[in-house]
Design a protein around this motif. Structure first.
Motif, mmCIF file in Angstrom:
data_model
loop_
_atom_site.group_PDB
_atom_site.id
_atom_site.type_symbol
_atom_site.label_atom_id
_atom_site.label_comp_id
_atom_site.label_asym_id
_atom_site.label_seq_id
_atom_site.Cartn_x
_atom_site.Cartn_y
_atom_site.Cartn_z
ATOM 1 N N LYS A 201 0.822 -1.210 0.000
ATOM 2 C CA LYS A 201 0.000 0.000 0.000
ATOM 3 C C LYS A 201 0.857 1.262 0.000
ATOM 4 O O LYS A 201 0.555 2.237 -0.701
ATOM 5 C CB LYS A 201 -0.936 -0.021 1.216
ATOM 6 C CG LYS A 201 -1.972 -1.141 1.144
ATOM 7 C CD LYS A 201 -2.722 -1.322 2.459
ATOM 8 C CE LYS A 201 -3.674 -0.190 2.722
ATOM 9 N NZ LYS A 201 -4.517 -0.486 3.924
ATOM 10 N N ILE A 202 1.950 1.223 0.746
ATOM 11 C CA ILE A 202 2.850 2.384 0.789
ATOM 12 C C ILE A 202 3.511 2.602 -0.557
ATOM 13 O O ILE A 202 3.621 3.746 -1.045
ATOM 14 C CB ILE A 202 3.909 2.194 1.905
ATOM 15 C CG1 ILE A 202 3.251 2.334 3.276
ATOM 16 C CG2 ILE A 202 5.048 3.202 1.749
ATOM 17 C CD1 ILE A 202 4.154 1.960 4.434
ATOM 18 N N GLN A 203 3.960 1.523 -1.188
ATOM 19 C CA GLN A 203 4.621 1.649 -2.498
ATOM 20 C C GLN A 203 3.640 2.145 -3.561
ATOM 21 O O GLN A 203 3.998 2.937 -4.435
ATOM 22 C CB GLN A 203 5.230 0.312 -2.920
ATOM 23 C CG GLN A 203 6.277 -0.248 -1.962
ATOM 24 C CD GLN A 203 7.445 0.700 -1.721
ATOM 25 O OE1 GLN A 203 7.863 1.430 -2.616
ATOM 26 N NE2 GLN A 203 7.975 0.671 -0.504
ATOM 27 N N ALA A 204 2.392 1.690 -3.491
ATOM 28 C CA ALA A 204 1.377 2.159 -4.432
ATOM 29 C C ALA A 204 1.117 3.652 -4.245
ATOM 30 O O ALA A 204 1.004 4.411 -5.222
ATOM 31 C CB ALA A 204 0.085 1.364 -4.251
ATOM 32 N N ALA A 205 1.020 4.076 -2.996
ATOM 33 C CA ALA A 205 0.797 5.496 -2.713
ATOM 34 C C ALA A 205 1.982 6.338 -3.177
ATOM 35 O O ALA A 205 1.799 7.434 -3.734
ATOM 36 C CB ALA A 205 0.565 5.692 -1.212
ATOM 37 N N LEU A 206 3.183 5.811 -2.974
ATOM 38 C CA LEU A 206 4.391 6.518 -3.413
ATOM 39 C C LEU A 206 4.402 6.673 -4.932
ATOM 40 O O LEU A 206 4.752 7.743 -5.461
ATOM 41 C CB LEU A 206 5.630 5.751 -2.948
ATOM 42 C CG LEU A 206 6.990 6.320 -3.378
ATOM 43 C CD1 LEU A 206 7.176 7.739 -2.831
ATOM 44 C CD2 LEU A 206 8.119 5.416 -2.882
ATOM 45 N N ARG A 208 1.865 6.845 -6.943
ATOM 46 C CA ARG A 208 0.878 7.848 -7.345
ATOM 47 C C ARG A 208 1.414 9.273 -7.198
ATOM 48 O O ARG A 208 1.090 10.156 -7.992
ATOM 49 C CB ARG A 208 -0.399 7.701 -6.503
ATOM 50 C CG ARG A 208 -1.120 6.388 -6.683
ATOM 51 C CD ARG A 208 -2.420 6.367 -5.871
ATOM 52 N NE ARG A 208 -2.876 4.999 -5.714
ATOM 53 C CZ ARG A 208 -2.907 4.348 -4.555
ATOM 54 N NH1 ARG A 208 -2.509 4.947 -3.444
ATOM 55 N NH2 ARG A 208 -3.340 3.101 -4.499
ATOM 56 N N LYS A 209 2.234 9.479 -6.160
ATOM 57 C CA LYS A 209 2.722 10.829 -5.880
ATOM 58 C C LYS A 209 4.043 11.139 -6.580
ATOM 59 O O LYS A 209 4.264 12.265 -7.033
ATOM 60 C CB LYS A 209 2.897 10.998 -4.364
ATOM 61 C CG LYS A 209 1.602 10.908 -3.583
ATOM 62 C CD LYS A 209 1.859 11.012 -2.089
ATOM 63 C CE LYS A 209 0.569 10.887 -1.291
ATOM 64 N NZ LYS A 209 0.810 10.955 0.180
ATOM 65 N N SER A 215 0.305 10.328 -11.861
ATOM 66 C CA SER A 215 -0.691 11.174 -11.198
ATOM 67 C C SER A 215 -1.567 11.888 -12.220
ATOM 68 O O SER A 215 -2.773 12.069 -12.000
ATOM 69 C CB SER A 215 -0.003 12.192 -10.281
ATOM 70 O OG SER A 215 0.851 13.054 -11.025
ATOM 71 N N GLU A 241 -6.989 -2.191 -1.695
ATOM 72 C CA GLU A 241 -7.653 -0.889 -1.754
ATOM 73 C C GLU A 241 -8.422 -0.812 -3.061
ATOM 74 O O GLU A 241 -8.130 -1.528 -4.015
ATOM 75 C CB GLU A 241 -6.611 0.225 -1.687
ATOM 76 C CG GLU A 241 -5.523 0.080 -2.735
ATOM 77 C CD GLU A 241 -4.306 0.926 -2.476
ATOM 78 O OE1 GLU A 241 -4.295 1.617 -1.441
ATOM 79 O OE2 GLU A 241 -3.399 0.896 -3.289
ATOM 80 N N SER A 244 -8.536 4.535 -6.085
ATOM 81 C CA SER A 244 -7.205 5.005 -6.481
ATOM 82 C C SER A 244 -7.199 5.623 -7.873
ATOM 83 O O SER A 244 -6.194 5.636 -8.533
ATOM 84 C CB SER A 244 -6.231 3.833 -6.468
ATOM 85 O OG SER A 244 -6.618 2.873 -7.422
#
Length: 245
Positions: A201-206, A208-209, A215, A241, A244
């Motif tokens: 989840k952290i890598q996916a969020a990273l 995206r940003k 993005s 999740e 997204s």
């Protein structure tokens, strides 16, 4: 002893039905074979061509459907004509999904999602972590190849995450992975499975940003980035999740 002409004629008449049956069956067999050939000719290209779902949601549905076929032992990818697949992918590739997975040999991405040549753009690195090089590969898949969904997939018993939790001295440059995985360890603690899920989840969020390309595509609703978890024992892929993009 020679047979009389009448006997010969009668014998020929008796054999005629079997001969006619043979000819009829042979002709029908040939027609079936030709018909089958035509059927294969018209149906295989649709299987052989890289699938091209029209939206991120459709791409995600195909991945989840493929994983269901994998876990139930009803694979279809092996039915695709490899010669035709190769012909259609020599000059170009049109994958519908990107999967960032761990380099673990127990995670055969195409098999897990029941996909064949040209369907999935796979990027693999121990711990499925996002680095500049990984981002470059993923951006290529999204912008140049047109993938509709990016799955960042961790897996059960991940050795890279386990090593980061233990933080022991290791040979070579393996410890270079630790800083990328440490945020998940800080969040989940020493529980390996929880850390693996948190890391995905952290890598996916990273991703995206950190990627302006990704993005941008997310804002345009042309792409989804989803974290997922692969269970080694069951073969199931769980989406961690859903919101997204």
């Amino acid at each position: 002893m020679n047979a009389s002409p009448g006997t010969v004629r009668q014998s020929a008449l008796n054999q005629a039905p079997s001969r006619r049956s043979f000819l009829r069956n042979t002709t029908m067999g040939a027609m079936v074979a030709v018909g089958s050939g035509l059927g294969m000719e018209f149906t295989l290209p649709s299987l052989a061509l890289a699938q091209n779902p029209s939206s991120p949601d459709a791409a995600l549905r195909e991945l989840t459907a493929g994983n269901q076929r994998f876990t139930t032992g009803r694979l279809t990818a092996h039915e695709h004509d490899l010669d035709i697949l190769k012909q259609h992918t020599i000059e170009k590739q049109e994958p519908f999904a990107t999967v960032l997975s761990c380099a673990d040999s127990r995670v055969p991405v195409e098999l897990i999602f029941d996909q064949s040549i040209g369907h999935i753009f796979v990027t693999r690195i121990a711990g499925n972590v996002v680095t500049s090089e990984v981002i470059a590969s993923i951006e290529y898949g999204a912008t140049v190849l047109g993938t509709k969904v990016i799955l960042v997939m961790g897996h059960g018993g991940c050795g890279a995450v386990k090593a980061a939790i233990q933080a022991k001295e290791v040979p070579g440059q393996i410890s270079a992975l630790y800083p990328h995985i440490q945020p998940a360890v800080d969040q989940a603690g020493p529980n390996l499975e929880a850390a693996v899920r948190a890391n995905a989840k952290i890598q996916a969020a990273l991703l995206r940003k950190a990627s302006t390309v990704v993005s941008g595509l997310l804002k345009e609703k042309k792409l989804k980035v989803i974290a997922a978890y692969y269970d080694l024992a069951s073969g199931n892929v769980t989406l961690l999740e859903r919101q997204s993009g």
